[in-house]
Design an enzyme around this catalytic site. Structure first.
Site, short mmCIF file in Angstrom:
data_model
loop_
_atom_site.label_atom_id
_atom_site.label_comp_id
_atom_site.label_asym_id
_atom_site.label_seq_id
_atom_site.Cartn_x
_atom_site.Cartn_y
_atom_site.Cartn_z
N PHE A 228 -16.01 -3.37 22.89
CA PHE A 228 -16.40 -3.84 21.57
C PHE A 228 -15.67 -5.11 21.32
CE2 PHE A 228 -11.42 -3.47 21.21
CZ PHE A 228 -11.04 -2.20 22.51
N ARG B 55 -14.71 0.74 14.78
CA ARG B 55 -14.42 1.75 15.63
C ARG B 55 -15.18 2.79 15.73
NH1 ARG B 55 -11.54 -0.26 18.97
NH2 ARG B 55 -9.37 -1.07 18.63
#
Ligand SMILES: *Cc1c(COP(=O)(O)O)cnc(C)c1O
Length: 467
Positions: A458, A391
């Site tokens: 991601f 993250r």
């Protein structure tokens, strides 16, 4: 519902408020096997296979263990195309616990975000939010909106111990509204227990102020209710005047101060799939009920089977209990405190659903454009078979205007704890593995991105180690 005796709660440690009826065997792998697996996955834990994982802390989304009552509910699935009995049951439970008038089921949270963004946002509108969430912001942008972060500064400081890092900074919001005009702000997107900030709550005092401001400027508050039960727990624990209220009462108080919500039931609601959009406005409801047919399914199932809706209705009932929440928060805190005691840098205060490793302090020798959090998640997998997620710079994506990496202030690895799945002994193993890595952190190298997908990179981006 039984109120927990707070005295007992203070004196005794938490314990799982259930016993185990069925188990799923775990598979151990060798370091060599994991090296092959992570190479094949492009050093992206999202692309690894679950069979190669020992302890899976990738996400708490859809990974909860359901109770015997939820499984029993699955057998009550009314799989009629329209008017399923399970829909009406779920609708009554959502009305009771969340309090909104209208419910539109969706297959998961982003389905609800898609509907809401399309209905409320016009091209060029600004959507303020207390930090972004990946899918939430993307749907706002796809609908023509511009996301503006109005969370308090403390949320971007991993070392700040501020108790309500999920709070909206009213001055930032007012500055935006003054600049662009309230008619270009279709709603404020308010997330409970802000995921990207580390699972951090907003306070009721902040929500009350926000409500006042939004009433004055005629701006609706749309809640991302995904982890709002966990937010309610923190309000009870930390905010004056709430110690004697139940999580359930606080949840209702939050929802009653907002105009509608999107919900990923895969988190708080203890199910493997599902979500919903809920609101109080007749016109918005009518539009959502119509649009859901295009993207999800008829308005009485919205992409879920009848049995999924039944499991969700029961899951919500279990999720708001004091026993469940005490164990949930207790387990996450147990892991966090072990890491803290060993000096591992983590985001403070310890949040509700995950421990976030502060990679700027963990790997200060790796530049952010060499994706240190991505590298650390890969290394933890190689070391131990524990699967976590990045993250940081990869998740934040590129600025749509400049095309540059956003290089967010927070560069984190998230160790996300699934609900009711792992034991305290598993948490001990996780702590040992992370501490081992921390002790040899200088050996960890950065990565270069060799494949970058257009949306939510991601999930599918691929990397190679920097030579
Ligand atoms: C998971 C999540 C979503 C998206 O929900 P999905 O069910 O994964 O589509 C939205 N907001 C928050 C805060 C989340 O954690």
């Amino acid at each position: 519902m039984r109120r927990m005796d707070t005295q007992t709660h203070k004196k005794r440690t938490w314990a799982e408020p259930y016993k185990i009826k069925m188990v799923e065997l775990l598979r151990m792998t060798t370091r060599e096997e994991r090296l092959v697996a992570i190479r094949e996955a492009g050093y992206n834990t999202f692309l690894t296979r679950s069979r190669d994982v020992y302890i899976d802390l990738l996400t708490d989304s859809g990974t909860s263990a359901m109770s015997d009552r939820q499984w029993a509910g699955m057998m009550l699935g009314d799989e009629a195309y329209s008017g399923s009995e399970n829909f009406y049951h779920l609708e009554s439970v959502v009305r009771e616990y969340y309090g909104y008038k209208y419910l539109v089921p969706t297959h998961q949270g982003r389905g609800a975000e898609n509907l809401m963004s399309k209905i409320l946002i016009e091209k060029g509108d600004y959507v303020p939010g207390n930090m972004y969430f990946t899918t939430t912001r993307l749907h706002q942008e796809l609908a023509g909106g511009i996301f503006v972060d109005v969370i308090v500064d403390e949320a971007h400081e991993p070392e700040s111990t501020f108790q309500f890092k999920g709070n909206v900074d009213l001055r930032k919001l007012a500055a935006l509204v003054d600049e662009v005009g309230a008619n270009h702000v279709p709603y404020i997107s308010l997330e409970g227990n802000v995921n990207m900030a580390g699972g951090q709550p907003f306070s009721m005092a902040n929500l009350r102020e926000l409500r006042l401001y939004c009433d004055q400027h005629d701006i609706p508050i749309m809640l991302d209710a995904t982890r709002t039960i966990e937010n309610a727990w923190f309000i009870r624990e930390r905010e004056d005047g709430y110690a004697r209220k139940t999580v359930r009462e606080i949840l209702r108080e939050i929802c009653d101060m907002t105009d509608g919500c999107t919900m990923s039931a895969k988190k708080d609601a203890l199910v493997n799939i599902g979500g919903f959009f809920a609101c109080n406005d007749d016109e918005v409801y009518q539009k959502a009920q119509n649009l859901v047919v295009v993207y999800e399914g008829l308005h009485t199932y919205g992409g879920m089977a009848g049995r999924d809706m039944e499991a969700m209705a029961q899951g919500i009932r279990e999720a708001v209990t004091e026993e469940h929440m005490a164990a949930r928060i207790g387990q996450v805190r147990y892991l966090g405190q072990k890491l803290e005691a060993a000096g591992v840098p983590i985001v403070e205060p310890i949040g509700s659903h995950a421990i976030f490793l502060d990679v700027r302090r963990f790997l200060p020798h790796i530049d952010q454009d060499e994706y240190p959090a991505q590298a650390l998640a890969a290394e933890l997998f190689i070391e131990s078979g524990i699967r976590s997620m990045e993250r940081g710079n990869v998740s934040a994506g590129r600025d749509p205007v400049t095309g540059e990496n956003r290089r967010p202030r927070l560069e984190l690895v998230r160790l996300t704890i699934p609900r009711r799945v792992y034991t305290q002994a598993h948490m001990d193993v996780v702590a040992e593995c992370v501490i081992d890595l921390y002790q040899r952190r200088e050996q960890i190298r950065g990565l270069k991105m060799v494949y970058e997908p257009e949306y939510l990179r991601f999930f599918q981006a691929r990397f190679e180690p920097i030579a």
